[in-house]
Scaffold this motif. Structure first.
Motif, short mmCIF file in Angstrom:
data_model
loop_
_atom_site.label_atom_id
_atom_site.label_comp_id
_atom_site.label_asym_id
_atom_site.label_seq_id
_atom_site.Cartn_x
_atom_site.Cartn_y
_atom_site.Cartn_z
N ALA A 341 5.60 0.02 0.71
CA ALA A 341 5.27 0.78 -0.57
C ALA A 341 6.24 0.61 -1.46
O ALA A 341 6.15 0.53 -2.68
CB ALA A 341 5.31 2.37 -0.16
N ALA A 342 7.70 0.54 -1.25
CA ALA A 342 8.71 0.28 -2.09
C ALA A 342 8.26 -1.16 -2.90
O ALA A 342 8.72 -1.50 -3.99
CB ALA A 342 9.98 0.22 -1.70
N ALA A 343 7.92 -2.00 -2.10
CA ALA A 343 7.71 -3.44 -2.79
C ALA A 343 6.39 -3.49 -3.24
O ALA A 343 6.31 -4.40 -4.25
CB ALA A 343 7.85 -4.42 -1.49
N ALA A 344 5.35 -2.64 -3.50
CA ALA A 344 4.39 -2.68 -4.24
C ALA A 344 4.39 -2.36 -5.38
O ALA A 344 5.12 -1.49 -5.70
CB ALA A 344 3.22 -2.02 -3.03
N LYS A 345 3.36 -2.62 -6.15
CA LYS A 345 3.45 -2.28 -7.60
C LYS A 345 2.44 -1.32 -7.84
O LYS A 345 1.30 -1.44 -7.69
CB LYS A 345 3.69 -3.49 -8.70
N GLY A 346 2.56 -0.18 -8.58
CA GLY A 346 1.67 0.94 -9.14
C GLY A 346 1.31 1.88 -7.73
O GLY A 346 1.30 1.42 -6.61
N ALA A 347 0.68 3.04 -8.42
CA ALA A 347 0.63 4.33 -7.17
C ALA A 347 -0.42 3.49 -6.41
O ALA A 347 -0.46 3.96 -5.18
CB ALA A 347 0.28 5.48 -8.15
N LYS A 348 -1.51 2.84 -6.89
CA LYS A 348 -2.76 2.55 -6.04
C LYS A 348 -2.27 1.78 -4.72
O LYS A 348 -2.39 2.13 -3.62
CB LYS A 348 -3.71 1.72 -6.81
N GLU A 349 -1.45 0.71 -5.20
CA GLU A 349 -0.92 -0.45 -4.29
C GLU A 349 0.08 0.33 -3.36
O GLU A 349 0.07 -0.12 -2.04
CB GLU A 349 -0.51 -1.87 -4.89
N LYS A 350 0.99 1.05 -4.00
CA LYS A 350 1.99 1.61 -3.19
C LYS A 350 1.23 2.61 -2.02
O LYS A 350 1.92 2.57 -0.79
CB LYS A 350 2.87 2.54 -4.07
N THR A 351 0.36 3.40 -2.35
CA THR A 351 -0.18 4.22 -1.22
C THR A 351 -0.83 3.39 -0.07
O THR A 351 -0.99 4.02 0.94
CB THR A 351 -1.31 5.14 -2.09
N LYS A 352 -1.61 2.41 -0.61
CA LYS A 352 -2.48 1.79 0.25
C LYS A 352 -1.38 1.01 1.04
O LYS A 352 -1.64 1.03 2.29
CB LYS A 352 -3.31 0.65 -0.39
#
Length: 798
Positions: A341-352
């Protein structure tokens, strides 16, 4: 049409009442601030010879509240001078004066009986057309209005401001059964346009919209925490930015709100619902009751889920161990799903990414979100009219990046609903019917048009004529030019908008290139240029990483070329023969300020933090910021007999200490805004207002762009500034490296070593900026500051 609210009265001078009055003042609306008359003298009043008959005593509560407002942090005022728009008084002597106001806001204690009494007193002086509202977080508007006349009820509604009113965008309007719909729509328009609020019209149900969903979600989180044996830190790691929520997440937020306050809010639903499942969900947890019984109710008690203590190495944060009810050393959780989650960008991608994990943190996130999404769906129609209203309430009132239904779409509506049912959860019937009808999401975007689920069909989101969505225009194919860092968008009527969209909107070569291309495109095909974007912040400055890499490699020709390109591009903007309007919002720092200063007009969001902060990373402004402000000082004081030194000294202090404005009004006091610049309250209207200003300038014309000469304070003025810096160094306020930076800055702002009163060219000042910047880039301590800022996001004092 917006109602004409020329003056207001706020009844109740507690934290909320006083802060509401302060925000009315921010919007230019004067108000009366009234409270009860004390029944006894306070300490010191008797010694002064005062009696209960003296106005200083009778108005004590309102006077005290007004006196405290300037010391509140964060400040409820855009400018402390706005306090003059608030007139203190008391309800015994001054309530009759409400006959001459347009809006009365009752903001007394959250007790139905007290509110009813106050409304009864207000009606004695009520006149036809006077709007009355109750600021309440959950008390029934219908019950409050019992006993009032039909005419009064038609003008009465709930107005739930979120705390603090200046900073929290959400305003829930709660009509009563007999509230005139025209009053509701007029108040909504006034609140959005004049107060800068995001308005959601809520149903008259317990806790209304945001608090209803937010309280449920928080209780569901505590239940999952206790069931799974999770620590305080683990819960906050999962329920913060990892799912698009604020850094305070869940339990830190509880501490900030106050556990006692939260229990009161939760109990409001618990007592009023007849649904056994909902009553069980809102029953206060054993842990919360235990914390309240011990007085560990959060930050105001210095202990809650977290506790700050002083140790030998300084202050440290301890966290509660719910099993032993003791405070232990806080430990940062780690796990594969959290790292993803920390590596992902944006709320959508973090949650996924978080939900896609296979560890206990992914499971915790799923359990919490599953319950919150289902509950939100159950309440559509009961607490608010649409999924969009609930989403807006949660974004604006709880600072969620995605509302519940936006989040449900983000993780996949069809797939996640099936998973919920596989878990044994009951998905609301309307959601299942919606999916069965072939709808893969609650929202649909097609060619820039947005629709949302509404009673079995997609309903278009209304686009207001006084707002412009750059995202929508881009989806409609209105992009004229684009690269990785910026786009030029046709916003209609002969105006083009330059939008930054690099990471953090930091200025690099791609943005500078697009500025140059935009100038040429507008020269050929448009009447004016607007510089605006819809990012979280307008621009946080130049691309610091690129500068640091070149400096560490000692590629000084490259650094020089970068700065020359920045300066030349800003000069193109300044010398452009067609109008340029800059529309900054939120953070506009360093290079973001330097992009705005050459514009013919700045239309700034009221909530903007504006400043040249380069000293914080060991540099000075070199994109024309020093030159532009020195030119402004010279131009504002054309008489050669006027001493420029005091003005230059203030500029030196502001830049040297990396001072950032606390609002657009503060930016004006700091000299960044000119008399003709504008301040706008509503962010949704910012681009529209910038476009209007650009069109007006195109119609009236702008002065022919010609190079100007700048009167400078010269070597004598530089000596004065350096003397002041040495005094700060001797007193321990600045470091050796700060002193070095200050010397370079003084040299630039003074115009070098020329005699005082000399007129120099703009290019001469730009050359001074660039030379100082280059020399500082080579300093090891400057490179340390740059690296620290990139790694930790805050300044290093070395």
């Amino acid at each position: 049409m917006a109602l004409k609210i020329r003056k207001a009265a706020v009844i109740g001078s507690g934290v909320m009442g006083a802060s509401i009055a302060a925000h009315l003042a921010n919007a230019g609306v004067p108000s009366l601030l009234l409270d009860i008359v004390p029944d006894s003298l306070a300490a010191g009043e008797e010694a002064k010879g005062l009696t209960l008959a003296d106005s200083a005593v009778r108005n004590r509560l309102a006077l005290g509240a007004l006196a405290r407002l300037p010391s509140v942090h964060p400040s409820p005022f855009y400018d402390d001078a706005f306090a003059s728009l608030i007139e203190p008084g008391n309800i015994d002597d001054d309530l009759h004066r409400i006959r001459k106001v347009d809006w009365v806001i009752e903001a007394v204690v959250e007790k139905l009986s007290v509110k009813r009494d106050v409304l009864e007193r207000i009606e004695r002086y009520w006149r036809t057309g006077l709007i009355v509202s109750s600021n309440t977080s959950g008390i029934s508007i219908r019950e409050m209005a019992e006993g009032r006349s039909e005419a009064f009820k038609a003008h009465f509604l709930g107005t739930h401001f979120f705390n603090p009113p200046r900073y929290m965008k959400l305003l829930e309007l709660i009509p009563g059964q007999q509230t005139d719909p025209a009053i509701v729509s007029g108040m909504a328009e006034f609140a959005e346009r004049i107060l800068g609020k995001g308005v959601v019209v809520a149903k008259d149900t317990p806790n209304f919209v945001a608090n209803r969903i937010g309280t449920y979600g928080l209780l569901a989180t505590l239940q999952a925490m206790e069931a799974g044996g999770f620590t305080v830190e683990e819960v906050d790691a999962v329920t913060g930015p990892a799912i698009g929520r604020p850094k305070s997440a869940t339990l830190r937020t509880l501490d900030l709100v106050g556990i006692d306050t939260f229990l009161h809010v939760a109990n409001n639903v618990f007592e009023k619902t007849d649904d056994p499942a909902e009553k069980a969900a809102f029953a206060p947890s054993k842990l919360l009751r235990e914390l309240a019984s011990r007085g560990w109710i959060g930050e105001k008690a210095c202990a809650g889920f977290y506790k700050k203590v002083k140790g030998a190495a300084g202050s440290e944060i301890l966290s509660l161990d719910p099993g032993t009810m003791t405070y232990v050393q806080a430990a940062k959780p780690s796990g594969a799903s959290l790292e993803a989650a920390a590596a992902a960008k944006g709320a959508k991608e973090k949650t996924k990414a978080l939900l896609g994990g296979k560890d206990r943190y992914a499971d915790l996130a799923w359990q919490i979100l599953k319950q919150t999404l289902i509950y939100s769906a159950e309440k559509v129609g009961e607490i608010a009219g649409s999924v969009d209203d609930i989403d807006k309430a949660m974004r604006w009132g709880f600072n969620w990046e995605l509302g519940p239904f936006e989040l449900w779409d983000a993780i996949g509506l069809v797939r996640s609903a099936a998973r919920m049912e596989a878990d044994g959860a009951v998905v609301p019937g309307w959601v299942k019917d919606w999916i069965a009808a072939g709808n893969p999401s609650f929202y649909r975007r097609e060619k820039g048009h947005i629709a949302y689920s509404y009673r079995g069909v997609y309903r278009d989101l209304e686009e207001r004529p006084d707002t412009i969505s750059l995202r929508t225009l881009k989806e409609q194919g209105r992009v004229v030019r684009s690269n990785a860092g910026a786009s030029l968008i046709d916003v209609g009527d002969g105006v083009a908008a330059l939008e930054f969209h690099s990471r953090s909107n930091a200025i690099g070569g791609d943005i500078l290139s697009m500025i140059g291309e935009s100038v040429e495109e507008v020269r050929r095909n448009y009447d004016a240029l607007v510089i605006a974007n819809e990012g979280r912040n307008f621009c946080v400055g130049a691309n610091l990483m690129l500068l640091l890499m070149e400096a560490q490699d000692e590629e000084w020709d490259e650094v020089d070329a970068i700065i020359r390109l920045f300066q030349d591009t800003m000069t193109k903007l300044k010398r452009f023969e067609k109008p340029v309007v800059a529309a900054p919002h939120r953070m506009a720092l360093g290079g973001g300020v330097e992009v705005c200063l050459p514009a013919d007009k700045i239309v700034m969001l009221a909530e903007t933090y504006f400043g040249l902060v380069e000293a914080g990373v060991g540099l000075i402004p070199a994109g024309g910021g020093c030159k532009e402000l020195a030119l402004r000082i010279s131009g504002d004081n054309p008489d050669p007999e006027i001493d420029l030194q005091p003005h230059v000294n203030r500029l030196f202090l502001n830049i040297g200490t990396a001072k950032v404005s606390t609002s657009a009004h503060d930016a004006k006091k700091l000299g960044y805004l000119r008399a003709g610049d504008r301040i706008v309250m509503s962010q949704e209207r910012l681009v529209h207002e910038a476009k209007r200003s650009a069109l007006r300038l195109a119609q009236t014309g702008i002065p022919a762009p010609v190079p100007q000469r700048i009167r400078v304070v010269g070597a004598e003025g530089k000596a004065v500034m350096k003397l002041g810096a040495r005094g700060m160094h001797t007193s321990g306020y600045i470091s050796n490296h700060d002193l070095l930076i200050a010397g370079k800055l003084a040299h630039v702002l003074a115009g070098g070593d020329v005699p005082a009163g000399t007129f120099v060219t703009e290019q001469y000042m730009l050359d001074l900026e660039r030379e100082a910047f280059l020399s500082l880039c080579g300093e090891p301590k400057t490179q340390q500051r740059m690296q620290h800022m990139l790694a930790r996001g805050k300044a290093l004092r070395n």
